[in-house]
Design a protein around this motif. Structure first.
Motif, PDB file in Angstrom:
ATOM      1  N   ILE A 519      85.423  51.916  -9.755  1.00 14.59           N
ATOM      2  CA  ILE A 519      84.370  51.179  -9.705  1.00 14.59           C
ATOM      3  C   ILE A 519      82.546  50.992 -10.439  1.00 14.59           C
ATOM      4  CG2 ILE A 519      82.772  51.476  -7.075  1.00 14.59           C
ATOM      5  CD1 ILE A 519      85.381  51.584  -6.476  1.00 14.59           C
ATOM      6  N   MET A 520      82.826  48.728 -10.379  1.00  9.39           N
ATOM      7  CA  MET A 520      81.513  49.067 -10.522  1.00  9.39           C
ATOM      8  C   MET A 520      80.750  48.676 -10.148  1.00  9.39           C
ATOM      9  SD  MET A 520      83.845  46.527 -13.615  1.00  9.39           S
ATOM     10  CE  MET A 520      82.940  46.315 -14.979  1.00  9.39           C
ATOM     11  N   ARG A 521      79.590  48.601 -11.006  1.00 12.74           N
ATOM     12  CA  ARG A 521      77.782  48.824 -10.324  1.00 12.74           C
ATOM     13  C   ARG A 521      77.640  47.209 -10.468  1.00 12.74           C
ATOM     14  NH1 ARG A 521      72.357  50.853 -13.093  1.00 12.74           N
ATOM     15  NH2 ARG A 521      73.761  49.121 -15.477  1.00 12.74           N
ATOM     16  N   SER A 522      76.847  46.303  -8.820  1.00 15.27           N
ATOM     17  CA  SER A 522      76.996  45.213  -8.658  1.00 15.27           C
ATOM     18  C   SER A 522      75.664  45.401  -8.419  1.00 15.27           C
ATOM     19  CB  SER A 522      78.076  44.928  -8.045  1.00 15.27           C
ATOM     20  OG  SER A 522      78.465  45.185  -6.505  1.00 15.27           O
ATOM     21  N   ASP A 523      75.218  43.776  -7.497  1.00 16.79           N
ATOM     22  CA  ASP A 523      73.900  43.295  -6.932  1.00 16.79           C
ATOM     23  C   ASP A 523      74.305  43.093  -5.282  1.00 16.79           C
ATOM     24  OD1 ASP A 523      73.322  42.630  -9.579  1.00 16.79           O
ATOM     25  OD2 ASP A 523      73.508  40.061  -9.576  1.00 16.79           O
ATOM     26  N   TYR A 524      75.854  43.744  -5.641  1.00 19.20           N
ATOM     27  CA  TYR A 524      75.345  44.469  -3.372  1.00 19.20           C
ATOM     28  C   TYR A 524      75.501  44.820  -3.777  1.00 19.20           C
ATOM     29  CZ  TYR A 524      76.811  39.008  -4.187  1.00 19.20           C
ATOM     30  OH  TYR A 524      75.670  37.632  -4.698  1.00 19.20           O
ATOM     31  N   ASP A 525      75.543  46.262  -4.162  1.00 18.76           N
ATOM     32  CA  ASP A 525      75.676  48.056  -3.970  1.00 18.76           C
ATOM     33  C   ASP A 525      75.046  48.000  -2.981  1.00 18.76           C
ATOM     34  OD1 ASP A 525      77.680  48.014  -5.698  1.00 18.76           O
ATOM     35  OD2 ASP A 525      76.435  48.962  -7.527  1.00 18.76           O
ATOM     36  N   ALA A 526      73.329  47.792  -2.664  1.00 20.45           N
ATOM     37  CA  ALA A 526      72.928  48.132  -1.905  1.00 20.45           C
ATOM     38  C   ALA A 526      72.534  47.698  -0.292  1.00 20.45           C
ATOM     39  CB  ALA A 526      71.429  47.675  -2.464  1.00 20.45           C
ATOM     40  N   ILE A 527      74.132  46.679  -0.155  1.00 18.86           N
ATOM     41  CA  ILE A 527      74.891  46.593   1.849  1.00 18.86           C
ATOM     42  C   ILE A 527      75.645  47.020   1.646  1.00 18.86           C
ATOM     43  CG2 ILE A 527      72.644  44.684   0.865  1.00 18.86           C
ATOM     44  CD1 ILE A 527      75.079  42.583   0.989  1.00 18.86           C
ATOM     45  N   LEU A 528      76.338  48.013   0.781  1.00 22.66           N
ATOM     46  CA  LEU A 528      78.290  48.465   1.173  1.00 22.66           C
ATOM     47  C   LEU A 528      77.925  49.949   1.434  1.00 22.66           C
ATOM     48  CD1 LEU A 528      79.450  46.431  -1.975  1.00 22.66           C
ATOM     49  CD2 LEU A 528      79.251  45.706   0.492  1.00 22.66           C
ATOM     50  N   ARG A 529      78.819  49.853   2.328  1.00 18.95           N
ATOM     51  CA  ARG A 529      79.115  51.230   2.312  1.00 18.95           C
ATOM     52  C   ARG A 529      79.548  52.348   1.637  1.00 18.95           C
ATOM     53  NH1 ARG A 529      79.047  51.552   7.954  1.00 18.95           N
ATOM     54  NH2 ARG A 529      79.917  48.968   9.641  1.00 18.95           N
ATOM     55  N   TRP A 530      79.247  53.070   1.179  1.00 12.27           N
ATOM     56  CA  TRP A 530      79.120  54.503   0.496  1.00 12.27           C
ATOM     57  C   TRP A 530      79.026  55.736   0.775  1.00 12.27           C
ATOM     58  CZ3 TRP A 530      80.470  51.996  -3.960  1.00 12.27           C
ATOM     59  CH2 TRP A 530      79.782  51.263  -4.817  1.00 12.27           C
ATOM     60  N   PRO A 531      80.541  56.289   0.883  1.00 11.45           N
ATOM     61  CA  PRO A 531      81.197  56.101  -0.667  1.00 11.45           C
ATOM     62  C   PRO A 531      82.384  55.274  -0.716  1.00 11.45           C
ATOM     63  CG  PRO A 531      81.511  57.287   0.772  1.00 11.45           C
ATOM     64  CD  PRO A 531      80.913  57.816   1.651  1.00 11.45           C
ATOM     65  N   PHE A 532      82.932  54.351  -1.262  1.00 14.87           N
ATOM     66  CA  PHE A 532      84.457  53.745  -0.591  1.00 14.87           C
ATOM     67  C   PHE A 532      85.447  54.357  -0.251  1.00 14.87           C
ATOM     68  CE2 PHE A 532      88.345  51.694  -2.318  1.00 14.87           C
ATOM     69  CZ  PHE A 532      87.575  49.954  -2.268  1.00 14.87           C
ATOM     70  N   SER A 533      86.236  53.842   0.950  1.00 16.65           N
ATOM     71  CA  SER A 533      87.202  54.774   1.268  1.00 16.65           C
ATOM     72  C   SER A 533      88.033  53.889   1.657  1.00 16.65           C
ATOM     73  CB  SER A 533      86.042  55.512   2.531  1.00 16.65           C
ATOM     74  OG  SER A 533      85.703  54.246   3.553  1.00 16.65           O
ATOM     75  N   TYR A 534      88.197  53.030   1.569  1.00 21.88           N
ATOM     76  CA  TYR A 534      88.995  52.137   1.936  1.00 21.88           C
ATOM     77  C   TYR A 534      91.167  51.816   0.729  1.00 21.88           C
ATOM     78  CZ  TYR A 534      85.660  50.296   3.920  1.00 21.88           C
ATOM     79  OH  TYR A 534      84.654  49.543   4.075  1.00 21.88           O
ATOM     80  N   GLU A 535      92.191  52.063   1.196  1.00 22.09           N
ATOM     81  CA  GLU A 535      93.579  52.455   0.864  1.00 22.09           C
ATOM     82  C   GLU A 535      93.895  51.451   0.125  1.00 22.09           C
ATOM     83  OE1 GLU A 535      97.939  52.471   2.108  1.00 22.09           O
ATOM     84  OE2 GLU A 535      96.715  51.660   3.974  1.00 22.09           O
ATOM     85  N   VAL A 536      94.063  51.934  -1.718  1.00 22.12           N
ATOM     86  CA  VAL A 536      94.273  51.348  -2.954  1.00 22.12           C
ATOM     87  C   VAL A 536      95.910  51.096  -2.593  1.00 22.12           C
ATOM     88  CG1 VAL A 536      93.578  50.941  -4.507  1.00 22.12           C
ATOM     89  CG2 VAL A 536      91.934  51.325  -3.480  1.00 22.12           C
ATOM     90  N   SER A 537      96.247  49.829  -2.870  1.00 24.47           N
ATOM     91  CA  SER A 537      97.421  50.191  -3.692  1.00 24.47           C
ATOM     92  C   SER A 537      97.871  48.988  -4.747  1.00 24.47           C
ATOM     93  CB  SER A 537      98.758  49.098  -2.445  1.00 24.47           C
ATOM     94  OG  SER A 537      98.339  48.045  -2.112  1.00 24.47           O
ATOM     95  N   ILE A 562      86.674  61.219  -0.989  1.00 25.01           N
ATOM     96  CA  ILE A 562      85.534  60.566  -0.855  1.00 25.01           C
ATOM     97  C   ILE A 562      84.461  61.302  -0.990  1.00 25.01           C
ATOM     98  CG2 ILE A 562      85.930  59.045   1.089  1.00 25.01           C
ATOM     99  CD1 ILE A 562      85.415  60.818   2.559  1.00 25.01           C
ATOM    100  N   ARG A 563      85.174  62.797  -1.699  1.00 26.12           N
ATOM    101  CA  ARG A 563      83.845  63.788  -2.256  1.00 26.12           C
ATOM    102  C   ARG A 563      84.060  63.467  -3.902  1.00 26.12           C
ATOM    103  NH1 ARG A 563      88.326  68.081  -0.192  1.00 26.12           N
ATOM    104  NH2 ARG A 563      89.179  66.885  -1.232  1.00 26.12           N
ATOM    105  N   SER A 564      84.527  62.983  -4.267  1.00 25.92           N
ATOM    106  CA  SER A 564      84.799  62.545  -5.765  1.00 25.92           C
ATOM    107  C   SER A 564      83.495  61.649  -6.091  1.00 25.92           C
ATOM    108  CB  SER A 564      86.050  61.681  -6.563  1.00 25.92           C
ATOM    109  OG  SER A 564      85.743  61.826  -7.488  1.00 25.92           O
ATOM    110  N   THR A 565      82.662  61.262  -6.640  1.00 25.35           N
ATOM    111  CA  THR A 565      82.081  60.233  -6.956  1.00 25.35           C
ATOM    112  C   THR A 565      82.463  59.140  -7.632  1.00 25.35           C
ATOM    113  OG1 THR A 565      81.600  61.355  -9.564  1.00 25.35           O
ATOM    114  CG2 THR A 565      80.141  62.469  -8.036  1.00 25.35           C
ATOM    115  N   PRO A 570      77.274  53.500  -7.351  1.00 27.88           N
ATOM    116  CA  PRO A 570      77.933  53.755  -8.928  1.00 27.88           C
ATOM    117  C   PRO A 570      76.250  53.589  -9.609  1.00 27.88           C
ATOM    118  CG  PRO A 570      79.212  51.857  -8.399  1.00 27.88           C
ATOM    119  CD  PRO A 570      78.437  52.270  -7.661  1.00 27.88           C
ATOM    120  N   VAL A 571      76.178  54.652 -10.918  1.00 26.13           N
ATOM    121  CA  VAL A 571      74.360  54.888 -11.306  1.00 26.13           C
ATOM    122  C   VAL A 571      74.412  53.975 -12.587  1.00 26.13           C
ATOM    123  CG1 VAL A 571      72.730  56.487 -12.081  1.00 26.13           C
ATOM    124  CG2 VAL A 571      74.275  57.150  -9.760  1.00 26.13           C
TER     125      VAL A 571
END
Length: 644
Positions: A519-537, A562-565, A570-571
């Motif tokens: 996961i990378m820092r971006s300009d839209y992080d402020a309007i996204l849901r955190w932590p990221f919790s969607y299935e990845v394949s 979701i417990r992992s940083t 992203p900071v």
């Protein structure tokens, strides 16, 4: 103080500085003697206007005072005799004052008397403006009697004892008519006086010649100095020329280097611009709108056949989808020329052709947009659609930069277009929309009623720039892991990338391929849901059986912890990766490398499932893990990690 003063302004005056007792032979001379240099200088300054010619005789130790007071600059002063009592001081004086004052003559002190008697006094005595006095002549004769002893010894043989008659001899203020009237001593003195007078004249001529010689020597020295100056100047100019030539060569090399850098930067800027255009013209739903400027000028070019067709910018059906463009004939193609507008779809070669389904078989529709009624439902758009002919090479995987076009020769009648041009052309601009329908089920070939066709006029296909059509290759660094380019889940979504260990991470090194999501820092992080919790394949794509259902893709999936940083906002530029250390066994990969690697290329697909309902944490059986080898995380390029 002076011992005598002369008042005759037409004569040559002699001023002598003499602090010692004056010898008798020169004491009776018409010279003026001074004991102190100050008195001599003062006398000269007060009487110089009354003097026609002046000769100075001074001691060497007084010469400095004389030079400093600039007495020698008076034009009446012809010669300055400087005397010394030893040769060492004499030579030293020459070295110091010879060049400062050309009038100076350097003599020894013992020669002062001789110099005065034989040279100065003779010149004084032969002055035609005053009579020759016998006592002066006798004084001169007796002073040099020793030096002309040979002539004196021969006097008796030169003159007979018999008296001789003499012609009248002018002697200034008296005449002698017979030699008997003159004593023998005076006759000898008179003969010697003639020699002395002649000697004085010769010496005067010698001094004149010496003065001229000194002048010539001085001129020669000046010429020599000028030549040396010119030679030095030429050497300086030659050195400056060499420096300028070296500077020019350096500047030329620098200019050449700058030109090369400029060309390289232009290519890089063009590549960046092309990548930006590709991103700008990437469709996420198979829809692309082409804005065509300067329509009237392009119509004129088509009618005059200066340029019968124009191409749209390339566009993609998805970020990793088909690459294509549109080709428009504003005055028609071949048999429809001057009757219809023709429009075709052109499939282009891209980096992702290896993982796409071929032949291209999806429904295509074209739409000329009515700009007059954009805000209501009364638009009179011109829309046509067709199904690709999968038997045609137009829809096979491209071998060259682009395939032949395929579409509608009779897209729109020119008569109808001219009648309604104000609907489709506004501000000399019109818009054409292309839609690729990936959802409709393709009918059997025999039931397709609205097939397209290829243009007959293909002479312009290969005139498009090679650089414009070629894909830009990416460079990878030699390291234990490699990063994918950053990507977004949506235009304003999460920014992320993949990190791949081709030889495994830490404890799986040399046994498995490891793959992680970062996961990378971006300009839209402020309007996204955190932590990221969607299935990845993750999916390693089988390139050997793309066109059937027997693909042996390697697919793994996991739910984020979701417990992992790793999945918190992203900071820093990027979080720690999270994924599968044992994504694929290296043994299995080597056994099936020809399946997953073609043309030295392989494809990995990442899918983020936003639709599946996340299970409770305790029931997640396929969780991921973080890589242990994170020593390279911060070595990735800052430009790569920053959002564009």
């Amino acid at each position: 103080m002076a011992t005598a003063v002369s008042t005759n302004t037409n004569s040559t005056e002699i001023f002598v500085l003499w602090s010692k007792p004056i010898p008798p032979n020169i004491k009776s001379s018409p010279a003026i003697f001074f004991e102190h240099i100050a008195a001599l200088i003062n006398h000269v300054c007060h009487h110089i206007t009354k003097i026609n010619k002046l000769v100075l005789v001074v001691s060497g130790d007084a010469l400095k005072k004389l030079i400093n007071d600039r007495i020698h600059d008076f034009p009446q002063i012809e010669i300055i005799y400087a005397y010394y009592d030893n040769n060492y001081d004499l030579e030293e004086g020459k070295g110091v004052y010879q060049t400062k004052c050309p009038k100076i003559r350097f003599i020894h002190e013992r020669n002062v008397e001789t110099q005065l008697v034989e040279t100065i006094m003779v010149g004084h005595a032969i002055n035609r403006l005053r009579p020759i006095e016998c006592e002066v002549i006798n004084s001169v004769a007796s002073s040099i009697e020793q030096r002309i002893g040979a002539k004196r010894s021969n006097t008796n043989s030169c003159h007979s004892p018999e008296p001789k008659l003499l012609s009248i001899m002018p002697t200034y203020d008296y005449s002698i008519k017979n030699i008997e009237q003159i004593s023998s001593t005076y006759v000898v003195s008179t003969i010697n006086d003639q020699h002395r007078i002649r000697l004085g004249q010769i010496q005067a001529m010698i001094y004149s010649l010496l003065n001229r010689l000194n002048t010539v020597i001085n001129d020669q020295q000046q010429i020599h100095n000028s030549i040396r100056h010119i030679h030095t100047l030429l050497q300086t100019l030659a050195h400056n020329y060499c420096s300028l030539q070296a500077s020019y060569e350096t500047s030329a090399a620098l200019a050449q280097g700058l030109n090369m850098n400029y060309d390289f930067i232009c290519q890089e800027l063009w590549s960046i611009q092309r990548n930006f255009d590709d991103a700008l013209h990437t469709s996420h739903c198979g829809r692309y709108i082409w804005k065509i400027n300067n329509v009237e000028e392009k119509i004129v070019d088509a009618e005059s056949e200066r340029q019968t067709s124009i191409y749209s910018p390339p566009f993609y059906t998805s970020p990793t989808g088909y690459k294509m463009c549109l080709r428009l004939y504003l005055n028609g193609d071949s048999d429809t020329r001057n009757t219809h507008i023709s429009l075709f779809l052109v499939i282009m070669r891209s980096d992702y052709d290896a993982i796409l389904h071929w032949p291209f078989s999806y429904e295509v529709s074209f739409c000329l947009i009515d700009q007059s009624t954009l805000n209501n439902n009364n638009q009179r758009n011109i829309t046509v659609a067709f199904w690709p002919d999968i038997r045609s090479t137009c829809f096979h995987r491209p071998v060259n930069n682009m395939n032949d076009g395929y579409g509608k020769k009779e897209f729109l009648s020119l008569v109808e277009f001219e009648q309604n041009k104000n609907l489709y052309v506004r501000d000399n601009t019109m818009f054409i929309e292309a839609n690729i329908n990936f959802l409709s089920e393709r009918p059997v070939l025999s039931s397709i009623s609205h097939a397209g066709e290829s243009p007959n006029d293909e002479k312009h296909i290969d005139t498009i720039s090679e650089d414009f059509m070629n894909a830009i290759d990416a460079e990878s660094e030699r390291q234990t892991s490699i990063y994918s380019p950053p990507f977004y889940t949506s235009p304003t979504g999460y920014k992320m990338c993949l990190r791949l260990y081709l030889n495994g991470d830490s404890d799986t090194r040399n046994t498995h391929i490891s793959l992680f999501l970062v996961i990378m820092r971006s300009d839209y992080d402020a309007i996204l849901r955190w932590p990221f919790s969607y299935e990845v394949s993750f999916c390693l794509i089988d390139q050997s059986t793309l066109n059937n259902n027997n693909q042996r893709n390697i697919t793994v999936s996991f739910w984020p912890d979701i417990r992992s940083t790793c999945f918190h906002r992203p900071v820093n530029n990027m979080n720690v990766g999270y994924g599968k250390k044992e994504f694929l066994s290296l043994v299995e990969f080597e056994q099936n490398k020809n399946v997953y690697v073609r043309d030295n290329t392989m494809f990995i697909e990442a899918n983020i499932n936003f639709l599946s309902e996340r299970p409770v944490l305790s029931s997640i059986s396929h969780a991921g893990e973080s890589p242990n080898d994170e020593k390279h995380i911060d070595t990735i390029s800052e430009d790569f990690m920053n959002a564009s």
